[in-house]
Every structure is written in C-alpha cells, then in structure tokens.
Design an enzyme around this catalytic site. Structure first.
Site, short mmCIF file in Angstrom:
data_model
loop_
_atom_site.label_atom_id
_atom_site.label_comp_id
_atom_site.label_asym_id
_atom_site.label_seq_id
_atom_site.Cartn_x
_atom_site.Cartn_y
_atom_site.Cartn_z
N LYS A 129 0.88 -1.10 0.09
CA LYS A 129 0.04 -0.23 0.11
C LYS A 129 0.91 1.12 -0.07
O LYS A 129 0.38 2.38 -0.50
CB LYS A 129 -1.04 -0.05 1.07
C1 LIG Z 1 -4.77 -4.31 0.91
C2 LIG Z 1 -4.04 -5.55 1.14
C3 LIG Z 1 -4.24 -6.64 0.07
C4 LIG Z 1 -5.59 -6.18 -0.84
O1 LIG Z 1 -5.39 -5.43 -1.70
P1 LIG Z 1 -6.73 -4.91 -2.61
O2 LIG Z 1 -6.15 -3.60 -3.51
O3 LIG Z 1 -7.69 -4.36 -1.57
O4 LIG Z 1 -7.24 -5.95 -3.44
C5 LIG Z 1 -3.77 -7.62 0.20
N1 LIG Z 1 -2.61 -7.74 0.83
C6 LIG Z 1 -2.27 -6.96 1.78
C7 LIG Z 1 -1.26 -7.21 2.58
C8 LIG Z 1 -2.67 -5.78 1.84
O5 LIG Z 1 -2.45 -4.81 2.68
#
Ligand SMILES: *Cc1c(COP(=O)(O)O)cnc(C)c1O
Length: 491
Positions: A129
């Site tokens: 993220k």
């Molecule tokens: C947010 C997140 C996801 C999922 O990603 P999306 O964009 O919501 O599909 C998967 N793994 C981790 C570690 C995350 O923080």
C-alpha cells in the site's frame, strides 16, 4: 484526459467530465459511482521499448502524465522523483537493490513454467500500500498548496491501511490524519508502527471497541455533511483514483523487468481484497501492456473467486466474513469491483447503476446468463484475461513452509495466498509474476505457526515496540470524536 463516473446516467448529477486534479482529493462520485477515464490512454510498442531503460520514478512519471494531463510535466517529474527513491524504499532485502524499488526474484523455472515474485513491500510500512500511498501524500501536499487549502483525513484501520496513510502523510503541509483503531486489538508491531509516530499532524485515536465501531464512527461523522465541509474532512480509501493509477506502474515495471521484447507476455497473480491492486493490472492491460492473464487470489473470503468462477457476485454479511490469517483480504464486498463491471457491461452507466443498486437491495447480481439472471456478460470475462483461485489457512501454512524450504525465503500470509493460487495457473512460456503484498514480519504470529520461528525483521524495525507511543484513548461516542477533531483542526 477526462474522468466520468461509472454511474453517470443522464439523470445523474456527476455526468460532467472531470479533470485528474478535480477528483484527486475525493472518493466516490456524487452519484455513488467510481471515477474512470472516459477512454484508457494507449501505450505504443515504441514507447514500451523506450521505457525499458527507465528507472522506477521516471516510468511512474511517464505513466502518470497520461492520466494527469492537467498537472505540468515538470511538477509530475519532481513529485515522482521525490516519491520513488532508494531513501524511501530503503528496506530492500539480501540480493535486492532498493534503487529498483520493485525487484523481481525468480522462484522457480522449469517445465511447468516460470514463477516470479515481485517485491512491493520495501516501503516504510512493509506493505504494497506504500507504493500508492506515498505518491498520494506528495500529490495531496502539492494540490493543497496550489489552492492554499487544507485537508483532514479521517479513517478507520485494523492495521495496514492506517499505517500506510500515516507514513505517507506525516509532515505534509496542509494535511492532518485522524486515524481510528480498535484499542488493544492490533498486533504489537502494527500498534508500534502507528503510535510511535511523533509528527504533530498525525492523530492516533484508540477507540474502546472493535474495528466495526471505528468504521461506524467514521460513517457517522462523514454523514454529518455540514461538519464534514466545515472541517474539510476527506478519506484515502482504496477507491481513490490516484491510488489506483499509482499501482498501474508496477505492472509495467514487472513486465519490462521480466521480458526482453514486447512480443513476450506475462501473467500476474494478485492477492486480492478490495480489487484495487488487480484493477490497476486490468488498466495496464487495457493500455496495451502484453499481459496474458490476471489471476485474483482470495482467502476464505472468496467473493471475487466466486464471481470469476461462476458469474455470480454475492456480497457477504459482516457476520459471514471470516477473520483469517491474511486479514487485509478479509472483505465482504470488493469496493473497486464496480470499475471492472462497468467495463464488462460495455461502459453502460445505467446498467452499472442498476446492478450496484441490486447489490444494495438483493446482496448481489448474477451475470452468468442462467435463466432469471441479470445478464450474460460473464462470457466476456475471458477476453479481459481474468481467472481466480482461493486459499485457506492450511494452504497458507503449507505454502509458507514450502517456499521457505524450496527457495529459502519467508513470505507473508497474503503473498502465500498468491503463490498458492499462482502455482495452479502456471503455463510454460508465460512467466507468472506473483505480487508480494507485505513482508512476513507484519504477520509474525502465523509465521511462527508455520515455521516454528520468528520472521526476520528488516533493519530499523528491531525494537519498535520499545519506542515511546503517542495516542489518545476514546470511547466510541460520535460527539466526543467530533469535539476532538474540531479542537485539533482549529476550523
Ligand atoms: C490491502 C492488502 C491486500 C488487498 O489489496 P486490494 O487492493 O484491496 O485488493 C492484500 N494484501 C495486503 C497485505 C494488503 O495490505
């Protein structure tokens, strides 16, 4: 480049096209839809060739300028150069170069095909993220300074999103972050990551309750429109368009690093929750990037896997949502999914509006083409390259063990869901790239369960639990929350 809402029907208030800067700070369109470009910008073979030589920041600039045509090139160049530096992505592991930002590592090369891991978790909070959120922080600061404005980000987190947002916004002029988390419910590592921030523009609020109480408080405050306007309240949730665009870059980067000619194709497997990450892959593919397949990997919360197997989209009640060991994928509905459905129904905003209205009234829709279904567009899914798979806690443990034994690396629980599903979709001749979404250190409890030992912590994180923490504890009361915000925004 103009943006339209996925629900911009002739009756809708949001049918006027918007520029990138107009939608940068917002979330949903006023009609409840999500913003998308009126047409996807295309990338030529000559451009792709030229991009093979670029570093990550330069590549990000080239891609961003196709979407943010209303921001001067020189400004985009400065913003991306500041965001994607080895200084920010300093946590690269043995054999990786931080300057590459998203290095690839070949796990397996054989008769079944090639399995590759793309590191996306070298940012400040050790999760992918950061890749988008760090750019968002710099874009927000830039846009707010231009308009001499300010923004107060108000959100709830159970861990990953909140810390990525705080590390992206810390010290940014014009921005404050008020982040609610359930008191004493996050892991010690996650708590320390967030609460050890001493920046005066970051406010950690530990709510006496569970995550749902935090979310209810955010909704209650956001529903008070006059309070929201007066205190310039905004969000950074996963439907933010700039967050999606920032993620398009690492698909290009992964493709270019895994291939030597544009004749070659690759596939990606993406651990998915809110469909933000994989939606960026879909956009890259629509821009002309030679992606063969996009495989959505889910955990026990398999809303997306069910759709890509059957054509039925059935959101879950919160009581039906499992708490799993890949918690960032524990979602009951996928908030970015509407962006793909809009495409699937031929960019028909009225139909998109009707289908998502049905999600509210009937808990989902059915595009399988079966008698009584809402349509038969599921037959077109293959054209967009989508496939899916599902993983369970037992699969995660087995995959973490197996990857540690076979390749000598410890992957996190979400990435393990990706590797498990990727192995079921490998093909000779088309490299399968699994996107790593977090480092194992963030989910140590499950690593200990799988391997009987702790995950390694990147340097700089050894003793974060011992750092002084800055947070307030508050009961789950809307009025107390509003008073706290009002006191600290001074507006
Ligand atoms: C947010 C997140 C996801 C999922 O990603 P999306 O964009 O919501 O599909 C998967 N793994 C981790 C570690 C995350 O923080």
């Amino acid at each position: 480049m103009h943006y339209v809402s996925t629900r911009a029907t002739s009756a809708s208030a949001a049918r006027n096209p918007q520029l990138f800067s107009d939608i940068l700070l917002g979330g949903l369109a006023p009609d409840g839809g999500l913003y998308l470009p009126s047409a996807y910008p295309q990338v030529s073979g000559a451009e792709l060739d030229a991009w093979r030589k670029l570093g990550y920041a330069e590549l990000a600039c080239e891609i961003l300028r196709k979407f943010a045509t209303d921001i001067p090139d020189a400004d985009l160049k400065a913003l991306t150069a500041r965001t994607y530096t080895a200084e920010v992505y300093r946590n690269a592991r043995a054999g990786e170069s931080a300057a590459e930002i998203t290095p690839l590592r070949v796990l397996e090369q054989g008769e079944r095909g090639t399995l590759v891991l793309q590191a996306l978790s070298n940012g400040p909070t050790l999760a992918f993220k950061d890749m988008a959120m760090q750019l968002l922080g710099n874009l927000f600061e830039y846009a707010l300074a231009k308009n001499n404005d300010e923004l107060n980000i108000f959100g709830a987190t159970s861990g990953d999103t909140g810390s990525a947002a705080e590390y992206a916004m810390r010290g940014k002029r014009g921005v404050r972050v008020f982040m609610l988390s359930p008191h004493k419910k996050m892991s010690a590592f996650q708590t320390a990551q967030m609460f050890s921030l001493q920046d005066p523009n970051i406010f950690n609020i530990a709510v006496e309750g569970v995550f749902d109480d935090c979310q209810d408080l955010v909704k209650a405050v956001s529903n008070d429109l006059s309070f929201k306007a007066r205190h310039k309240i905004g969000t950074v949730n996963s439907i933010n368009w700039a967050r999606v665009v920032a993620q398009v870059v690492y698909y290009f980067r992964g493709y270019l690093a895994a291939t030597t000619s544009n004749e070659q194709k690759v596939s990606f497997t993406v651990p998915s929750g809110n469909f933000g990450n994989i939606c960026a892959g879909h956009i890259a593919r629509m821009m002309g990037l030679p992606i063969d397949r996009l495989v959505a990997a889910t955990n026990e919360n398999d809303v997306l896997d069910e759709f890509f197997r059957t054509g039925v989209y059935r959101v879950r009640k919160s009581s039906e949502t499992f708490h799993t060991s890949s918690p960032s994928m524990d979602i009951s509905k996928a908030s970015n999914f509407e962006r793909f459905v809009y495409e699937l129904v031929g960019r028909d905003a009225q139909r998109t509006h009707d289908l998502f209205r049905k999600v509210e009234t009937h808990g989902g829709f059915d595009l399988s083409g079966a008698p009584g279904s809402d349509g038969d567009e599921f037959k077109l899914v293959g054209k967009y390259g989508f496939q899916s798979g599902r993983s369970t806690h037992a699969d995660r443990l087995a995959t973490i063990r197996d990857v540690a034994q076979a390749y000598g690396i410890v992957i996190d629980t979400h990435t393990a869901d990706g590797v498990k599903v990727a192995r079921e979709h490998m093909q000779p001749g088309v490299p399968m790239i699994v996107l790593e979404t977090a480092l194992a250190a963030k989910f140590n409890e499950t690593i200990v369960e799988a391997l009987g030992k702790d995950a390694e912590r990147p340097s700089g994180f050894e003793n974060i639990e011992a750092l002084p923490q800055r947070f307030v504890v508050m009961p789950a009361e809307v009025d107390r929350m509003k008073a706290y915000i009002a006191e600290h925004t001074g507006l």
